[in-house]
Design a protein around this motif. Structure first.
Motif, PDB file in Angstrom:
ATOM      1  N   ASP A  40      16.387  -5.651  -9.005  1.00  0.00           N
ATOM      2  CA  ASP A  40      16.281  -4.260  -8.563  1.00  0.00           C
ATOM      3  C   ASP A  40      16.658  -4.097  -7.100  1.00  0.00           C
ATOM      4  N   SER A  41      16.273  -5.069  -6.266  1.00  0.00           N
ATOM      5  CA  SER A  41      16.520  -4.919  -4.834  1.00  0.00           C
ATOM      6  C   SER A  41      18.012  -4.893  -4.522  1.00  0.00           C
ATOM      7  N   ILE A  42      18.830  -5.554  -5.347  1.00  0.00           N
ATOM      8  CA  ILE A  42      20.286  -5.483  -5.171  1.00  0.00           C
ATOM      9  C   ILE A  42      20.755  -4.051  -5.369  1.00  0.00           C
ATOM     10  N   GLY A  94      22.284   2.037  -3.639  1.00  0.00           N
ATOM     11  CA  GLY A  94      22.014   3.331  -4.254  1.00  0.00           C
ATOM     12  C   GLY A  94      22.397   3.390  -5.718  1.00  0.00           C
ATOM     13  N   ARG A  95      22.303   2.257  -6.389  1.00  0.00           N
ATOM     14  CA  ARG A  95      22.639   2.202  -7.811  1.00  0.00           C
ATOM     15  C   ARG A  95      21.362   2.242  -8.641  1.00  0.00           C
ATOM     16  N   GLY A  96      21.444   2.864  -9.797  1.00  0.00           N
ATOM     17  CA  GLY A  96      20.264   3.011 -10.631  1.00  0.00           C
ATOM     18  C   GLY A  96      20.128   1.992 -11.740  1.00  0.00           C
ATOM     19  N   GLY A  97      21.232   1.284 -12.064  1.00  0.00           N
ATOM     20  CA  GLY A  97      21.158   0.259 -13.099  1.00  0.00           C
ATOM     21  C   GLY A  97      21.667   0.751 -14.434  1.00  0.00           C
ATOM     22  N   PRO A 104      19.069 -10.917  -0.370  1.00  0.00           N
ATOM     23  CA  PRO A 104      19.750 -11.242   0.885  1.00  0.00           C
ATOM     24  C   PRO A 104      21.250 -11.008   0.848  1.00  0.00           C
ATOM     25  N   THR A 105      21.867 -10.948  -0.354  1.00  0.00           N
ATOM     26  CA  THR A 105      23.316 -10.820  -0.420  1.00  0.00           C
ATOM     27  C   THR A 105      23.771 -10.371  -1.792  1.00  0.00           C
ATOM     28  N   ALA A 106      24.935  -9.699  -1.822  1.00  0.00           N
ATOM     29  CA  ALA A 106      25.662  -9.397  -3.055  1.00  0.00           C
ATOM     30  C   ALA A 106      27.139  -9.444  -2.723  1.00  0.00           C
ATOM     31  N   ARG A 119      28.511 -10.572  -8.026  1.00  0.00           N
ATOM     32  CA  ARG A 119      27.221 -11.234  -8.221  1.00  0.00           C
ATOM     33  C   ARG A 119      26.257 -10.784  -7.127  1.00  0.00           C
ATOM     34  N   GLY A 120      24.972 -10.841  -7.429  1.00  0.00           N
ATOM     35  CA  GLY A 120      23.949 -10.527  -6.445  1.00  0.00           C
ATOM     36  C   GLY A 120      22.811 -11.518  -6.551  1.00  0.00           C
TER      37      GLY A 120
END
Length: 296
Positions: free
Chosen positions: A217-219, A224-227, A261-263, A267-268
């Motif tokens: 979720d944190s990615i 600002g993406r909802g999934g 920490p990164t995407a 990949r994230g």
């Protein structure tokens, strides 16, 4: 114990078909594949059933190789890699339709005393002050893609009381936020100490099951993406690692503190820490997943 929790425990109670070969089943998922947390938890159950009960898991490392078919059984084959004086190592391969879909390496340790320190537990509100899933999810029904998403989400998490500290990604899609999130969780009902899977193995397997629900979720928050629920991201777990530091009970409140920490490169990476309600750091989690923006 609720019916949903009993169904989850039945799902984890694998059928032994040979000495080190087990068969598990699946339930319908919110996406058209087997939920990754289920496969990881079942594989850990299979490994744990070949290890003495006084050696709980202390770590696992896993790869998701292929999407699982919810309509077919999963066969788990356990390799007894090592049985040492303090540590025991197992490797598990999950197979469907003749192909491996998941690979797990797990290590178990005879409890012992040693040096002690930990990071402090971050601040978080009382979980009982937060809305339940049944109270929260219907508020966002108009944001989800297609009918029945709220019902599918509620059904998929019916065995777990999971409460968001801040609003989840689907609630604030279009608004970038810090790549951090927190949830409190516990099972929907108390667990029996004399059930089919001995404790603490059962508690660790249930936490493994939940650990795959919200870690990425944190990615999404950072962008600002909802999934999948709002249709602006396609994702799947790639690998998953967990370290079990201190005892926990899955039927007591646990705080899952998560960050990314990164995407990059489609990949994230998600990192998580799971604390007991009294501030003990019980579990560390790291997961990488595919996170792609659908093509127009």
């Amino acid at each position: 114990m609720t019916d949903a929790l009993q169904s989850l425990l039945d799902l984890l109670s694998l059928e032994r078909i040979e000495q080190d070969i087990f068969r598990g089943r699946s339930t319908a998922s919110i996406v058209p594949r087997v939920f990754g947390g289920q496969v990881a938890a079942q594989a850990l159950v299979a490994a744990g059933r070949t290890v003495p009960a006084d050696r709980p898991p202390h770590s696992l490392h896993a790869y998701f190789l292929r999407p699982g078919d919810p309509g077919a059984p999963i066969v788990y084959t356990v390799d007894r890699i090592r049985d040492g004086r303090s540590f025991t190592t197992r490797r598990v391969v999950a197979v469907q339709h003749g192909q491996p879909i998941f690979h797990l390496s797990a290590s178990f340790q005879l409890p012992e005393e040693g040096l002690e320190h930990q990071e402090p537990m971050p601040p978080a509100p009382d979980p009982l002050e937060l809305p339940t899933a049944a109270e929260m999810l219907p508020r966002y029904a108009d944001r989800f893609t297609g009918p029945g998403v709220v019902e599918r989400l509620l059904e998929s998490r019916a065995a777990i009381d999971l409460r968001y500290v801040d609003e989840p990604p689907f609630a604030t899609a279009g608004e970038a936020r810090d790549p951090r999130s927190q949830v409190w969780f516990r099972t929907q009902g108390k667990l029996d100490d004399d059930g089919g899977i001995p404790r603490p193995l059962l508690d660790i397997c249930l936490v493994t099951y939940v650990s795959d629900m919200t870690l990425l979720d944190s990615i999404l928050l950072a962008h600002g993406r909802g999934g999948w629920a709002v249709g602006d991201v396609v994702g799947a777990s790639l690998d998953h690692a967990m370290w079990f530091h201190r005892p926990l009970r899955a039927d007591d409140w646990l705080l899952y503190d998560q960050e990314s920490p990164t995407a990059q490169g489609g990949r994230g990476l998600g990192k998580g820490r799971i604390f007991t309600a009294d501030g003990q750091l019980a579990v560390s989690v790291i997961q990488e997943g595919v996170v792609r923006v659908p093509r127009a």
